[in-house]
Design a protein around this motif. Structure first.
Motif, mmCIF file in Angstrom:
data_model
loop_
_atom_site.group_PDB
_atom_site.id
_atom_site.type_symbol
_atom_site.label_atom_id
_atom_site.label_comp_id
_atom_site.label_asym_id
_atom_site.label_seq_id
_atom_site.Cartn_x
_atom_site.Cartn_y
_atom_site.Cartn_z
ATOM 1 N N UNK A 130 0.829 -1.212 0.000
ATOM 2 C CA UNK A 130 0.000 0.000 0.000
ATOM 3 C C UNK A 130 0.858 1.255 0.000
ATOM 4 N N UNK A 131 2.024 1.194 0.639
ATOM 5 C CA UNK A 131 2.907 2.362 0.663
ATOM 6 C C UNK A 131 3.432 2.709 -0.719
ATOM 7 N N UNK A 132 3.383 1.738 -1.646
ATOM 8 C CA UNK A 132 3.805 1.978 -3.023
ATOM 9 C C UNK A 132 2.628 2.276 -3.945
ATOM 10 N N UNK A 133 1.459 2.465 -3.352
ATOM 11 C CA UNK A 133 0.319 2.936 -4.125
ATOM 12 C C UNK A 133 -0.654 1.878 -4.619
ATOM 13 N N UNK A 134 -0.459 0.626 -4.237
ATOM 14 C CA UNK A 134 -1.368 -0.426 -4.680
ATOM 15 C C UNK A 134 -2.589 -0.515 -3.760
ATOM 16 N N UNK A 135 -3.718 -0.824 -4.340
ATOM 17 C CA UNK A 135 -4.885 -1.222 -3.551
ATOM 18 C C UNK A 135 -4.705 -2.697 -3.218
ATOM 19 N N UNK A 136 -4.806 -3.073 -1.945
ATOM 20 C CA UNK A 136 -4.470 -4.434 -1.527
ATOM 21 C C UNK A 136 -5.649 -5.085 -0.801
ATOM 22 N N UNK A 137 -5.974 -6.295 -1.246
ATOM 23 C CA UNK A 137 -6.939 -7.147 -0.562
ATOM 24 C C UNK A 137 -6.169 -8.335 -0.004
ATOM 25 N N UNK A 138 -6.481 -8.757 1.213
ATOM 26 C CA UNK A 138 -5.759 -9.878 1.812
ATOM 27 C C UNK A 138 -6.679 -11.084 1.975
ATOM 28 N N UNK A 139 -6.078 -12.263 1.835
ATOM 29 C CA UNK A 139 -6.837 -13.507 1.927
ATOM 30 C C UNK A 139 -6.013 -14.531 2.711
ATOM 31 N N UNK A 140 -6.559 -15.029 3.799
ATOM 32 C CA UNK A 140 -5.966 -16.147 4.540
ATOM 33 C C UNK A 140 -6.926 -17.325 4.376
ATOM 34 N N UNK A 141 -6.460 -18.346 3.688
ATOM 35 C CA UNK A 141 -7.348 -19.475 3.383
ATOM 36 C C UNK A 141 -6.647 -20.785 3.720
ATOM 37 N N UNK A 142 -7.430 -21.820 3.840
ATOM 38 C CA UNK A 142 -6.884 -23.158 4.053
ATOM 39 C C UNK A 142 -7.144 -24.011 2.821
ATOM 40 N N UNK A 143 -6.266 -24.983 2.607
ATOM 41 C CA UNK A 143 -6.485 -25.894 1.508
ATOM 42 C C UNK A 143 -5.211 -26.209 0.764
ATOM 43 N N UNK A 144 -5.376 -26.676 -0.458
ATOM 44 C CA UNK A 144 -4.244 -26.983 -1.332
ATOM 45 C C UNK A 144 -3.798 -25.693 -1.999
ATOM 46 N N UNK A 145 -2.534 -25.276 -1.809
ATOM 47 C CA UNK A 145 -2.122 -23.945 -2.257
ATOM 48 C C UNK A 145 -2.453 -23.615 -3.709
ATOM 49 N N UNK A 146 -2.042 -24.467 -4.658
ATOM 50 C CA UNK A 146 -2.236 -24.068 -6.055
ATOM 51 C C UNK A 146 -3.716 -23.975 -6.414
ATOM 52 N N UNK A 147 -4.550 -24.805 -5.794
ATOM 53 C CA UNK A 147 -5.980 -24.742 -6.088
ATOM 54 C C UNK A 147 -6.597 -23.460 -5.547
#
Length: 280
Positions: free
Chosen positions: A69-86
């Motif tokens: 965000x300090x570099x100007x990006x709009x950021x959404x965060x996601x903490x999820x469980x499961x198989x990473x690539x899926x």
């Protein structure tokens, strides 16, 4: 434009996110919104007595979010469980991401670069272009291999439909790309007169003219031999910051299958790799 950025909250990914040059390159690519995702194992119980896994994960993600965000990006965060690539590819499909970013670290005992199973599986199933960002260890600390992500591009083409899709990435990188090398590798068993052989130089020249009109200094090469080995040999010669190529093939279940060439190059290249999947 929107990117899904996969993070394991490690110091290696911190290094990439802390690089202002890398982030400026993403901005020049057109990225202005980032979905920062970390995938935890379903076998880990955040509520175990004495465990602060949930808190550590949240704080680590917040730290990376604040940097972006300090570099100007709009950021959404996601903490999820499961198989990473899926979960990563699932999010990319859900938000219609224009790019997926994943870090790749480490070398084998034979000093041959490898990609971990997560990055390999993201590449095989990606619905969006995938940027594999190289993170190396120097003097005991992680370091981004090439901060100027798109400054010098090595584009490898077999003139297939998907290779043409990969070439379209130059439209996105044109503000960040200064130099480009366009490469075609002729199979050693092909003969003059076969499709895609006699006019290879002319096709590359036409592509080069398009890039030069956009101010990109461009050279062309035609080699003969095994494709992956020749691409990696040219990488050693021209020292690109990123290798651009297309993945090939699809199954009935829409699972993308990396061709042997693209998988080999993605695994062994010292540069970043921008891999473009086939059209859905």
């Amino acid at each position: 434009m929107r990117a899904v950025y996969a993070t394991d909250l490690s110091s290696a990914i911190d290094t990439a996110i802390d690089s202002r040059i890398c982030l400026k390159c993403l901005g020049r690519y057109g990225i202005d919104e980032i979905d920062l995702i970390t995938v935890t194992s379903p076998n880990i119980t955040a509520g175990m007595p004495g465990s602060d896994i949930a808190g550590q994960t949240k704080r680590g993600l917040q730290r990376q979010q604040q940097q972006l965000e300090s570099e100007g990006f709009t950021v959404n965060t996601h903490i999820v469980r499961g198989t990473p690539h899926r979960r990563i590819n699932g999010l990319a499909e859900q938000v219609h991401a224009d790019l997926i970013i994943a870090g790749s670290r480490g070398q084998s005992p034979l000093k041959q670069r490898f990609i971990g199973s997560t990055v390999r599986n993201i590449a095989r199933t990606a619905v969006s272009p995938l940027l594999v960002q190289r993170i190396v260890e120097r003097d005991g600390a992680p370091e981004v291999a090439n901060k100027h992500l798109f400054r010098r591009m090595l584009y490898a083409t077999d003139f297939s439909e998907n290779a043409e899709r990969a070439f379209e990435q130059f439209h996105r990188t044109r503000e960040a790309t200064h130099e480009a090398t366009l490469l075609h590798v002729r199979p050693p068993d092909r003969r003059a007169g076969d499709d895609g052989v006699d006019d290879a130089e002319q096709r590359l020249k036409s592509m080069a003219e398009t890039l030069q009109e956009n101010g990109i200094e461009t050279t062309t090469m035609v080699r003969e031999g095994e494709a992956a080995e020749e691409i990696l040999a040219v990488e050693d010669e021209v020292d690109p910051t990123t290798v651009l190529l297309g993945g090939r093939g699809r199954s009935r279940l829409r699972r993308l299958l990396l061709g042997s060439t693209s998988e080999d190059v993605t695994a062994r290249a010292d540069s970043n790799v921008l891999l473009v999947p086939p059209a859905r």
